[in-house]
Structure formats: structure tokens, C-alpha cells
Design an enzyme around this catalytic site. Structure first.
Site, PDB file in Angstrom:
ATOM      1  N   ASP A   1      81.009 -46.703  35.157  1.00 53.52           N
ATOM      2  CA  ASP A   1      82.379 -46.877  34.658  1.00 53.52           C
ATOM      3  C   ASP A   1      82.859 -48.312  34.807  1.00 53.52           C
ATOM      4  O   ASP A   1      82.246 -49.134  35.482  1.00 53.52           O
ATOM      5  CB  ASP A   1      83.334 -45.864  35.280  1.00 53.52           C
TER       6      ASP A   1
ATOM      7  N   ASP B   1      86.545 -44.122  30.455  1.00 50.79           N
ATOM      8  CA  ASP B   1      85.797 -45.308  30.892  1.00 50.79           C
ATOM      9  C   ASP B   1      84.647 -44.947  31.811  1.00 50.79           C
ATOM     10  O   ASP B   1      84.184 -45.772  32.581  1.00 50.79           O
ATOM     11  CB  ASP B   1      86.731 -46.271  31.624  1.00 50.79           C
ATOM     12  N   GLU B   2      84.197 -43.720  31.749  1.00 48.71           N
ATOM     13  CA  GLU B   2      83.288 -43.243  32.783  1.00 48.71           C
ATOM     14  C   GLU B   2      82.356 -42.161  32.227  1.00 48.71           C
ATOM     15  O   GLU B   2      82.816 -41.239  31.574  1.00 48.71           O
ATOM     16  CB  GLU B   2      84.144 -42.660  33.908  1.00 48.71           C
TER      17      GLU B   2
END
Length: 747
Positions: free
Chosen positions: A217, A312-313
Site C-alpha cells: 500500500d 490504496d492497498e
DNA sequence: GATGTGTGGTAG
DNA sequence: ATCGCTACCACACATC
């Protein structure tokens, strides 16, 4: 420093328990838990040894505006006589009194529900050594307290609504457009479904056994994006928020964290901790763009499996790739490619399972790669706070602290049974797994078919009367409906937020929901259309019997039909003698099916508007995808009504559609045969046939000796549909619901 | 004992 | 000012 002044000072710097609100205590994370405990101890100590008296015991007093004597002196008097000071108005513990000299007109209203007293009350109480009747010290003129509190509340709401109007037609959409949590939630759902659709995801069985999992991330994602065009601020403490004192910090950088600033903290609090903190704005479009790059790079690796964790991960199974390349090298390359394309640092954790990958990621931040193995992990994790373990949040961490467990290595001091007893079976088992560096979760089992869809709105909800409540509810239901798309809802759970009885009317967070009592109710919704749903929701909301002005939020969640583990539910046959009573005083009239014409299956139309022939575009948009495809396939016939087309001979290659008819079939076996033929004829039921079937069942049911046949037929449909498409299954549900409705009055 | 409901927790 | 969402799991308890 004078002892009293010292205590006062300590009281303030240690944080004020009256300021804990809406989970604000989470912000201090785990440390805050101890701090809160410490405050309690302090208080007890003060009460036991040092207080001059207990005059103000149980008084939480808020000081407003300029006072004579000064705040400092008043505080000293109050605290040293057993009272406490409210730093903010509102919060979990509310102020019992407000001390004020003069009040503005607005505050007159705002404070109408409080005991507002002049400073002399405090001074005189101390002088006389007892709690005096506050009404002799009213700071609000005698004419004002006679104001009906309800009118006061109305005024407050009207004032607030000039700024934030939750009844505005675009309120919901504009709200969601600016909500980070909404953004995160919806992005996650979107990415999950995209990942599931990825071609070439290896099924569990085909993946080799010791796995290599990457957890990747971006580092403080929102801040990193905000800093892209402000590189000069890079070394400053930065946070991303909307900016006001009671706005949440969505993300802060490591520099800010050094000051104790945390994600989720209010800006005002963060500024106390770090006066130089810089607030930057959101940029949702750019988040999406970076997210796309991240996922594209991951997919381009051709990994065995990808699971979206967040915007984001991601979790990536790269076992196959690592037979050739070294995992950490792979991770480093991935990191640099992403950095090159987005300008943002990402970190990667590498490990044989999800738990360790997540922990490795923590160790890797910022801007690094860390590999953990079963053997290296215990040592590296020993000093890790339990709060950092996946699935261990504020509450469980607090319970663990009571067991004397604050970091990972402490876990082995406690027996498995203790953990299970104190924290529940699931968490207990998980923690034992963690201690053994095991994780039973499989990356590919994490995203199953979606089980529910919901909407929730708990900000800016300020309503005056039942009409407005209904309007707002209706608006939110429409928002929910717009997200149903091709899904099959079965039950609806309504979550109702009501101002807690002792929470202040004006919330501490601007336009927030304040502290609320939350209650929920579940109802079946199979076969309901938008209007039916609205009616149900509004009725349900009213059943909470909340004064409209105390409503603070609403959540609607639809549980979707479960086709993976079919419950072989059948409608129970009612007792014969009671059943005969069902020969209705108000016999439902049998609707004739619409004129015979070829057409698509429109289950939703059946549900929505059985007699409507044209396709309403709005309805169309909400149809199951299967049905949409079919409509598209038959589009020509749809837009151009050609009754004669039935007489025109079709090309031999095209299977001709034969409408189903149950009329004239009397034996149960015969009916089942028709049913079977019908189900075999199409992947999804056609609209006319649905109507025909519905009417036939109605007819059987209402012609009072055949109700058993009706139930049996519907049960048979249900039974068979378990192996068929969702459209068939949903039809079965709808029919079961319909029949159940008819049985209902009997019970 | 299976099933459903209401509540609470967690993650980003 | 301010944008405190949402999917999922787990559990206690009621119901039959």
C-alpha cells in the site's frame, strides 16, 4: 506551583474526559485508554485527599465567555470543591451547568436546556459551603426560560439548516461526493468486484502450498497525494482534512504523527498537539488515478491472485512468480515502478500468509520492503502493540490490556481459554493463530459474492416534523435503490440514530450526529418495488417513535439473496380448519395477464408494474443484468410493437417462444410437468409467463379448495429453482412471499 | 439444533 | 463551520 493550580494544570494537559465523544477516545489509540484510567485515578485521589469539599460533586461545569471572577479562579473553586470542568460543550458526559455572565441571543437558544448560572453562584456556593439553588442565579432572563424548548430546538434547526440542508434534492449526492469514508467504502467494493473478475485467478486447489503473499500500500496515501504539487512542504507536519476545528483528519504524515496526531482525530485537537500542523485538501480524483496505477502494476505482474483491501492497498499472491524471481526483489521493482508512475512511495510486506504479510508491511513503512518468515517473525513482532494486529481494534485492545496484554509477546502469557472466554471464540482462536504466526484466512476466499448493499447518512440530519422525516427517508431509500442494480434483495435492516437522552441538542461536531442511541429493525422485502420499499422504510422509521428533531441519522442495509448455500425452505401448510377461514372476506381480485406478446423477462416489472407494457428506462436500468441482455436482444420487438410478428414465421434456426399455460391442467403431476418444461425453456423466466404463473397461483389459492395445490406448486418451483439462474430463484422467492402473504391472516 | 434478529466490532 | 461510510464477521438471545 500552588497544589490546586498544579492539579488544575494536570487535569487539563492529561486530557479532559468530558471531551470524549463519538469514539474520540480512539484517537489516542491505546495510550488513551490508560490516560483515561489515569484521569479516573487522579479524580479519586483528589476526592479522597485533597479536596476542600464536595460541594460540586457530580457537577460538570462549562465556562462561557468572559466572567468575573476569571475562568482561572472559577475553575480553581470548582475543581477544588469536587466539581469538574467541561472543556467543550457536549460530548459523552454533558455539562450539568453553564456559567456565563452575558449570553448572545443565539446562545440563549443554544443553552436553553441547560442550567445557565451567573458566576456568583459558584462563589456563593463555596462561601456558604453548600450547593445553592441555581434558579436564583439564572443568567438567562426570566422571559427566555419560559420559551418552549421545542420552539428553541426548532429555531436551532432552522438556523442550522440555512447552512446545511439535508432536505435539498442534491444533499445526499453532494454529501457523498465529499465524504472520505464513502469514497473508501465504494472504491473498495468497486475494486473487489474488479479483482474477482480478473481472468486467470488461480483457484485455491491449484496454488502451491507454502505461498508468497505481498501486502502493498501507499504510505500515508492522502497526504502523499496532497504533497505531490507541494514538495516544499514535505518535511512539515501535514494532514488532510476539510479544515475546520471539528473536521476529521483523514490522513497525516509521519512528521505529524511524531506530535501524537492520528488519523481520525479532530483538527482542533491535532492543533493543540502540533500547532504548526498544515491542513491540505482532499483530491479524490487523484486518489482514483493513483489507485488505478497501483492495481494495473499489480495485475501486470500476472500474479496468482489479487484481493483488493482498499483503494490504496492490495493483497497479492505471487507464489508462482517467486519460483523464478526473489520475492523481495519483485517487491522492490514493483515499488519503484509505482513510485515512478505516481510519484508516491509505497511499501510492501512479504510473507507466507496474510497475517504476516500485513505485519511485514507495518515494519516496511515508510518506503520499504520487509520479508517475514515463520521463523523470523516472532522476534521481529515481539514489541508490536496488539492494537496493530489485524482485527484488533480499540475495544479488544482495551480488554486485552485488562488481561495485562499490550504487545504481541505478552500473548503467550495468557491461556487460549482465557482469550476465548474474555474475547469470544473467534478472536481467541485468531490470536492463538497469530501467536503461532499462522493465518487460516485464504486470500482467494476473502472476497466472496456480495452479501449486502447499504447506505448510511449520519451527518447534517436535522428534521423538524414527521413529513420531513418521511421526505428524508424517502430520499435515502432512493439512493439505496439506485445501488441495488442487478442484485436480489431479501431483507432490509434499518438502523436508526437518535440523539441520546443526555446528549446536547447542539452537537459538538459541526452538524454531526453527536452521541446517539442506535436501534435497528429487519423486514423482508422480497418482491417490493421502489414505492413499496419507501412505504416500508417510512413506516419502519416511524415505528421507532423518535421525536423528529432528535433524529440524527439513518442507515439502510439490504441483505441479498444467498444462492451459494440454499436454504430449502418450503412454505408450511396451514391447518385445514383454520385454512378454510381463509376463504376471504376480501378476496384479492385475479389480475389478467397483459396481452400476449413476445417480450423479455422482466421480473422487476412483474414486481413493479405488472400491467405496464412499455419499458421504462429507469426500470430498465435497475433490472438484473441477465434480463437487460435479453431486452437488448429483443430490442427491435420492444420498441416497435408488432402484434403481427407472431404470425410471421420465424427462421428455423431461432427457437420460437411458446407462452406457458397452466389452464386446464388439473393433476399435480401435470402442473409440475408444465413447470419443468417452462424452466427448461429459458435461462430466465419471461414476463408474460411470470404473470401467467402468478395469476394461476392466485387462482388456485383463491378458489378455496385448491390452496394446497398452490403452495405445493410454489414449493416445487422453489425446489427446482435452486439449480437454476438467480432470476428463477428470485421468482420462487417472490412467489413464496406472495403465498406467505395469503397464509398470514390465518396464523 | 437450525434459523432469524439485534447489537457490536473492525477496517480503511 | 463540515461532509461521522459501509461490508463483513461474530455473538447473545429469541423462537420454534
Amino acid at each position: 506551583m500552588h497544589p490546586a493550580a498544579k492539579r488544575l494544570h494536570d487535569h487539563e494537559v492529561s486530557g479532559d474526559e468530558t471531551n470524549i465523544e463519538y469514539g474520540a477516545s480512539e484517537f489516542g489509540g491505546f495510550g488513551q485508554y490508560f490516560r483515561n484510567k489515569q484521569i479516573k485515578l487522579d479524580t479519586q485521589l483528589r476526592e479522597a485527599n485533597q479536596c476542600r469539599s464536595q460541594i460540586f460533586k457530580d457537577c460538570h461545569i462549562y465556562l462561557n465567555g468572559r466572567t468575573e471572577p476569571s475562568h482561572t479562579i472559577l475553575k480553581g473553586l470548582i475543581v477544588s470543591n469536587g466539581g469538574s470542568i467541561c472543556a467543550f460543550l457536549g460530548g459523552k458526559t454533558y455539562a450539568t451547568h453553564i456559567v456565563a455572565e452575558h449570553l448572545t441571543k443565539r446562545k440563549n437558544n443554544q443553552f436553553a436546556n441547560y442550567k445557565v448560572v451567573k458566576p456568583a453562584w459558584v462563589v456563593n456556593c463555596v462561601n456558604q459551603g453548600k450547593l445553592l439553588d441555581w434558579t436564583n442565579y439564572r443568567a438567562i432572563e426570566s422571559s427566555l426560560p419560559t420559551l418552549d424548548p421545542k420552539e428553541t430546538q426548532e429555531q436551532i434547526i432552522l438556523e442550522e439548516r440555512e447552512k446545511v440542508n439535508c432536505l435539498a434534492p442534491d444533499y445526499i449526492s453532494s454529501y457523498y461526493a465529499r465524504s472520505r469514508l464513502h469514497f473508501l467504502s465504494t472504491k473498495k467494493a468497486e475494486l473487489r468486484s474488479k479483482c474477482q473478475q480478473l481472468a486467470g485467478q488461480l483457484p485455491v486447489a491449484e496454488r502451491p502450498s507454502p505461498r508468497t503473499i505481498l501486502h502493498i500500500d501507499f504510505d500515508s496515501f492522502f497526504v502523499a497525494v496532497a504533497l505531490k504539487d507541494k514538495p516544499d512542504l514535505k518535511d512539515q507536519p501535514i494532514c488532510v482534512s476539510w479544515g475546520g476545528p471539528s473536521s476529521d483528519i483523514a490522513s497525516c504524515n509521519y512528521k505529524a504523527r511524531e506530535f501524537g496526531v492520528q488519523n481520525g482525530m479532530w483538527v482542533s485537537r491535532a492543533l493543540q498537539l502540533c500547532p504548526k500542523l498544515v491542513c491540505l485538501s482532499y483530491n479524490f480524483d487523484e486518489y482514483t488515478r493513483c489507485s488505478d496505477v497501483l492495481y494495473q502494476e499489480i495485475v501486470d505482474l500476472r500474479p496468482d491472485y489479487v484481493t483488493a483491501v482498499s483503494v490504496d492497498e492490495a493483497l497479492v499472491d505471487v507464489t508462482s512468480l517467486c519460483s523464478k524471481t526473489d520475492a523481495s526483489q519483485l517487491a522492490q521493482e514493483l515499488r519503484s515502478r509505482i513510485k515512478a508512475k505516481t510519484g508516491i512511495e509505497a511499501s510492501v510486506g512479504v510473507a507466507p500468509n496474510i497475517f504476516l504479510a500485513k505485519m511485514a508491511l507495518r515494519l516496511a513503512k515508510p518506503a520499504g520492503v520487509v520479508c517475514l518468515t515463520q521463523s523470523s517473525a516472532p522476534q521481529r513482532l515481539a514489541n508490536c502493540s496488539v492494537r496493530d494486529l489485524p482485527g484488533i481494534g480499540y475495544h479488544i485492545a482495551a480488554k486485552l490490556a485488562d488481561l495485562g496484554v499490550t504487545n504481541y509477546s505478552h500473548l503467550k502469557r495468557v491461556t487460549e481459554n482465557t482469550l476465548k472466554n474474555q474475547l469470544g471464540n473467534a478472536v481467541g482462536t485468531k490470536l492463538v493463530d497469530y501467536l503461532n504466526c499462522q493465518d487460516s484466512d485464504d486470500i482467494s476466499l476473502m472476497d466472496q459474492v456480495q452479501k449486502s448493499v447499504g447506505v448510511e447518512l449520519c451527518w447534517g440530519v436535522r428534521l423538524l416534523n414527521d413529513n420531513e422525516v418521511a421526505q428524508f427517508t424517502s430520499n435515502l431509500t432512493e439512493e439505496l435503490w439506485s445501488r441495488v442494480q442487478s442484485l436480489y434483495p431479501e431483507t432490509l435492516t434499518i438502523k436508526f440514530y437518535r440523539r441520546a437522552a443526555d446528549a446536547p441538542f447542539v452537537t459538538p461536531k459541526y452538524m454531526g450526529c453527536g452521541r446517539c442511541d442506535v436501534t435497528s429493525k429487519t423486514r423482508r422485502v422480497v418482491g417490493l418495488d421502489l414505492e413499496g420499499l419507501k412505504t416500508l422504510v417510512i413506516q419502519c422509521v416511524q415505528s421507532f417513535a423518535c421525536p423528529p428533531m432528535d433524529m440524527r441519522g439513518l442507515g439502510l442495509q439490504l441483505r441479498l439473496m444467498d444462492t451459494t448455500t440454499p436454504t430449502h425452505h418450503a412454505i408450511k401448510f396451514p391447518q385445514l380448519e383454520t385454512a378454510s377461514r381463509s376463504t376471504s372476506p376480501n378476496k384479492p381480485k385475479i389480475q389478467l395477464p397483459p396481452s400476449r406478446r413476445r417480450g423479455p423477462t422482466t421480473l422487476s416489472q412483474f414486481v413493479n408494474q405488472p400491467d405496464k407494457v412499455e419499458v421504462d428506462m429507469e426500470v430498465f436500468d435497475n433490472l438484473p443484468s441477465q434480463i437487460k441482455r435479453e431486452i437488448m436482444a429483443h430490442e427491435d420487438e420492444f420498441l416497435v410493437k408488432v402484434p403481427s410478428s407472431r404470425s410471421r414465421s420465424e427462421p428455423a434456426a431461432v427457437t420460437t417462444y411458446e407462452p406457458v399455460s397452466f389452464r386446464g391442467v388439473t393433476s399435480e403431476a401435470g402442473l409440475r410437468q408444465v413447470l419443468r418444461d417452462w424452466m427448461r425453456s429459458a435461462e430466465s423466466p419471461h414476463y408474460e409467463d411470470v404473470c401467467e404463473f402468478r395469476d394461476f397461483v392466485d387462482y388456485l389459492f383463491d378458489s378455496d379448495w385448491n390452496w394446497t395445490k398452490a403452495i405445493s406448486l410454489v414449493n416445487y418451483l422453489n425446489h427446482c429453482s435452486l439449480n437454476l439462474s438467480q432470476d428463477w430463484q428470485y421468482l420462487a422467492k417472490v412467489m413464496q412471499e406472495r403465498v406467505a402473504q395469503k397464509i398470514l391472516p390465518i396464523n
